[in-house]
Design a protein around this motif. Sequence first.
Motif, PDB file in Angstrom:
ATOM      1  N   VAL A  12       9.967  14.388 -10.853  1.00 34.17           N
ATOM      2  CA  VAL A  12       8.552  14.032 -10.929  1.00 34.17           C
ATOM      3  C   VAL A  12       7.996  13.966  -9.512  1.00 34.17           C
ATOM      4  N   GLU A  13       6.974  14.768  -9.272  1.00 40.41           N
ATOM      5  CA  GLU A  13       6.382  14.798  -7.938  1.00 40.41           C
ATOM      6  C   GLU A  13       5.416  13.637  -7.766  1.00 40.41           C
ATOM      7  N   THR A  14       5.609  12.940  -6.688  1.00 39.40           N
ATOM      8  CA  THR A  14       4.707  11.832  -6.377  1.00 39.40           C
ATOM      9  C   THR A  14       3.428  12.392  -5.786  1.00 39.40           C
ATOM     10  N   PRO A  15       2.293  12.016  -6.351  1.00 43.46           N
ATOM     11  CA  PRO A  15       1.037  12.545  -5.793  1.00 43.46           C
ATOM     12  C   PRO A  15       0.881  12.115  -4.340  1.00 43.46           C
ATOM     13  N   PRO A  16       0.358  12.991  -3.509  1.00 45.04           N
ATOM     14  CA  PRO A  16       0.202  12.637  -2.116  1.00 45.04           C
ATOM     15  C   PRO A  16      -0.752  11.468  -1.937  1.00 45.04           C
ATOM     16  N   ALA A  17      -0.420  10.627  -0.973  1.00 45.74           N
ATOM     17  CA  ALA A  17      -1.264   9.465  -0.707  1.00 45.74           C
ATOM     18  C   ALA A  17      -2.626   9.916  -0.183  1.00 45.74           C
ATOM     19  N   ARG A  18      -3.629   9.250  -0.697  1.00 40.82           N
ATOM     20  CA  ARG A  18      -4.978   9.596  -0.272  1.00 40.82           C
ATOM     21  C   ARG A  18      -5.235   9.038   1.122  1.00 40.82           C
ATOM     22  N   ARG A  19      -5.659   9.903   1.998  1.00 43.40           N
ATOM     23  CA  ARG A  19      -5.950   9.485   3.358  1.00 43.40           C
ATOM     24  C   ARG A  19      -7.371   8.954   3.443  1.00 43.40           C
ATOM     25  N   PHE A  20      -7.501   7.889   4.204  1.00 42.25           N
ATOM     26  CA  PHE A  20      -8.828   7.318   4.411  1.00 42.25           C
ATOM     27  C   PHE A  20      -9.609   8.193   5.372  1.00 42.25           C
ATOM     28  N   ARG A  21     -10.805   8.607   4.935  1.00 36.88           N
ATOM     29  CA  ARG A  21     -11.655   9.456   5.752  1.00 36.88           C
ATOM     30  C   ARG A  21     -12.911   8.678   6.125  1.00 36.88           C
ATOM     31  N   LEU A  22     -13.204   8.667   7.417  1.00 39.89           N
ATOM     32  CA  LEU A  22     -14.351   7.930   7.928  1.00 39.89           C
ATOM     33  C   LEU A  22     -15.582   8.825   7.858  1.00 39.89           C
ATOM     34  N   SER A  23     -16.347   8.705   6.772  1.00 37.61           N
ATOM     35  CA  SER A  23     -17.572   9.475   6.618  1.00 37.61           C
ATOM     36  C   SER A  23     -18.751   8.670   7.153  1.00 37.61           C
ATOM     37  N   ALA A  24     -19.901   9.320   7.252  1.00 35.47           N
ATOM     38  CA  ALA A  24     -21.090   8.652   7.782  1.00 35.47           C
ATOM     39  C   ALA A  24     -21.508   7.457   6.918  1.00 35.47           C
ATOM     40  N   PRO A  25     -21.536   7.571   5.572  1.00 36.78           N
ATOM     41  CA  PRO A  25     -21.893   6.386   4.762  1.00 36.78           C
ATOM     42  C   PRO A  25     -20.914   5.226   4.940  1.00 36.78           C
ATOM     43  N   VAL A  26     -19.631   5.540   5.018  1.00 35.12           N
ATOM     44  CA  VAL A  26     -18.639   4.485   5.213  1.00 35.12           C
ATOM     45  C   VAL A  26     -18.827   3.815   6.570  1.00 35.12           C
ATOM     46  N   LEU A  27     -19.114   4.628   7.595  1.00 38.94           N
ATOM     47  CA  LEU A  27     -19.330   4.076   8.927  1.00 38.94           C
ATOM     48  C   LEU A  27     -20.540   3.153   8.948  1.00 38.94           C
ATOM     49  N   LEU A  28     -21.652   3.599   8.337  1.00 38.34           N
ATOM     50  CA  LEU A  28     -22.847   2.767   8.310  1.00 38.34           C
ATOM     51  C   LEU A  28     -22.617   1.482   7.520  1.00 38.34           C
ATOM     52  N   ARG A 356      -5.504  -2.273  -1.954  1.00 38.78           N
ATOM     53  CA  ARG A 356      -5.537  -0.813  -1.861  1.00 38.78           C
ATOM     54  C   ARG A 356      -4.204  -0.218  -1.417  1.00 38.78           C
ATOM     55  N   GLN A 357      -3.532  -0.860  -0.456  1.00 38.21           N
ATOM     56  CA  GLN A 357      -2.306  -0.295   0.090  1.00 38.21           C
ATOM     57  C   GLN A 357      -1.039  -0.851  -0.552  1.00 38.21           C
ATOM     58  N   ARG A 358      -1.166  -1.890  -1.369  1.00 34.27           N
ATOM     59  CA  ARG A 358      -0.008  -2.500  -2.045  1.00 34.27           C
ATOM     60  C   ARG A 358       1.071  -2.946  -1.053  1.00 34.27           C
ATOM     61  N   GLY A 360       2.271  -6.088   0.266  1.00 38.41           N
ATOM     62  CA  GLY A 360       2.215  -7.544   0.167  1.00 38.41           C
ATOM     63  C   GLY A 360       2.695  -8.249   1.424  1.00 38.41           C
ATOM     64  N   GLY A 361       3.779  -7.731   2.033  1.00 35.21           N
ATOM     65  CA  GLY A 361       4.305  -8.370   3.237  1.00 35.21           C
ATOM     66  C   GLY A 361       3.319  -8.318   4.392  1.00 35.21           C
ATOM     67  N   ALA A 362       2.734  -7.134   4.605  1.00 34.67           N
ATOM     68  CA  ALA A 362       1.759  -7.002   5.691  1.00 34.67           C
ATOM     69  C   ALA A 362       0.532  -7.858   5.428  1.00 34.67           C
ATOM     70  N   ALA A 363       0.101  -7.922   4.152  1.00 39.18           N
ATOM     71  CA  ALA A 363      -1.060  -8.747   3.814  1.00 39.18           C
ATOM     72  C   ALA A 363      -0.783 -10.220   4.078  1.00 39.18           C
ATOM     73  N   LEU A 364       0.434 -10.668   3.786  1.00 38.62           N
ATOM     74  CA  LEU A 364       0.794 -12.066   4.023  1.00 38.62           C
ATOM     75  C   LEU A 364       0.771 -12.402   5.513  1.00 38.62           C
ATOM     76  N   ILE A 365       1.329 -11.506   6.328  1.00 33.88           N
ATOM     77  CA  ILE A 365       1.336 -11.737   7.779  1.00 33.88           C
ATOM     78  C   ILE A 365      -0.092 -11.787   8.322  1.00 33.88           C
ATOM     79  N   THR A 366      -0.934 -10.853   7.868  1.00 35.79           N
ATOM     80  CA  THR A 366      -2.321 -10.826   8.322  1.00 35.79           C
ATOM     81  C   THR A 366      -3.052 -12.096   7.907  1.00 35.79           C
ATOM     82  N   ALA A 367      -2.804 -12.569   6.680  1.00 34.69           N
ATOM     83  CA  ALA A 367      -3.447 -13.790   6.204  1.00 34.69           C
ATOM     84  C   ALA A 367      -3.007 -15.010   7.022  1.00 34.69           C
ATOM     85  N   VAL A 368      -1.736 -15.061   7.376  1.00 32.40           N
ATOM     86  CA  VAL A 368      -1.243 -16.177   8.198  1.00 32.40           C
ATOM     87  C   VAL A 368      -1.919 -16.173   9.566  1.00 32.40           C
ATOM     88  N   VAL A 369      -2.042 -14.994  10.159  1.00 33.88           N
ATOM     89  CA  VAL A 369      -2.724 -14.896  11.459  1.00 33.88           C
ATOM     90  C   VAL A 369      -4.183 -15.317  11.328  1.00 33.88           C
TER      91      VAL A 369
END
Length: 423
Positions: A12-28, A356-358, A360-369
């Motif tokens: 089973v092929e894992t679908p490629p991860a969607r890359r975040f693209r910085l478009s003009a609406p997202v930037l604004l 979005r990124q699932r 949990g460990g990184a989210a916990l560290i960021t929350a502690v900071v």
Amino acid sequence: MTATDLPVERPVETPPARRFRLSAPVLLLGLAGLVVLLSIARLVTGANDITSAGTVSAALGLAVPIGLAGLGGLWSERAGVVNIGLEGMMVLGTWFGAWGALQFHSPWAGVVAGAVGGALGAAIHAVATVTFGVDHIISGVAINIVGVGFTQYLSQLVFDGMPGGGTKNSPPLPKMGTVSLGFLDDPLRTVEAKHWFVLSDFAGVLRGITQGVSWFTILAILLVPLSFYILWRTPFGLRLRACGERPVAAESLGVNVYAYKWAAVIVSGVLAGLGGAFLSLVAAGIYRDGQTGGRGYIGLAAMIFGNWRPGGLAGGAALFGYTDALQLRQGGISVHALLLVVALLLVAVAVYQLVRQRRGGAALITAVVAIAVFVVFALTDTVPEQFTSFTPHLTTLLVLSLASQRLRMPAADGVPYRRGQAK
């Protein structure tokens, strides 16, 4: 039934991860969200200066030399040449910019002279690294040292004895013209003075970027999309970037790798020289010894933060310029309010990492900071003066450490290249 008749299980092929693209609406949308966070911090702390027109205008002026230096580093490193010598090229730009403005009685002559001064330093770097294969770091450090000594000698030779000049400074320089949207000044000033939630903050930001803006600043801003277009939308840019990724493959397709590396390094020096000329012609109106203050290195950090892309580089330069402007205006009060903004941003990052990124460990560290930063904010009323002066440099270190996992430098960046070498 033979073995060949049995159905073959396909993985089973894992679908490629969607890359975040910085478009003009997202930037604004991101910029609007940042202004909302700053507005919340302003209401909670009473630090009205964090979104004032004066702070935004100062941040814009402080971001320009950093952005130009970083843009110079982008051109060089996209061609595979590490340019630690940006600081020295900026130093040459400050002196030659002042000399050109005085010699020809025009600030625009100083702009051209500053670009030429930076290009001279870049030519030395190109001869050493591209032509003779000297280690890029050693060459860059040497240019930084020589640039400082050379400009000190030239100051004693040229500026000493001039009216208002000396061994470490030039006479006052011709002023660069500015542009303002005068019809917006009074309405925006009125709304900003009301200190309304969000509306006054947007008014302060708009007033800061539309009133008293130097023509040199506009030129510097236009160089960012121009660099993007040349490097990512033209055949010339494609060949130049190929020299920084796979120079041997580019050579096999008929690309003159030496010529493209030379061109990139010269443009790098021109941009760094323009950053130095901005400091003497616009930021100070006079040349002073040691005027760059390490902005060439901060520009290099902004380039790395931007992941070797013009848009991210501009964002990094704006961030460093803003923190520098805060510590210059209200000092400890404004930097203390910025702690609340940082805590709220970290909470948003933690939610993004979890949802979005699932991760949990990184989210916990960021929350502690984030909690730690909020505790520091809640237990203090201001930030010591010794800390506020270090804010821009601390921001540089924190941003690079947080962004290090998503960075990808050009594959052949800093790798010595010789024509005809094997893959």
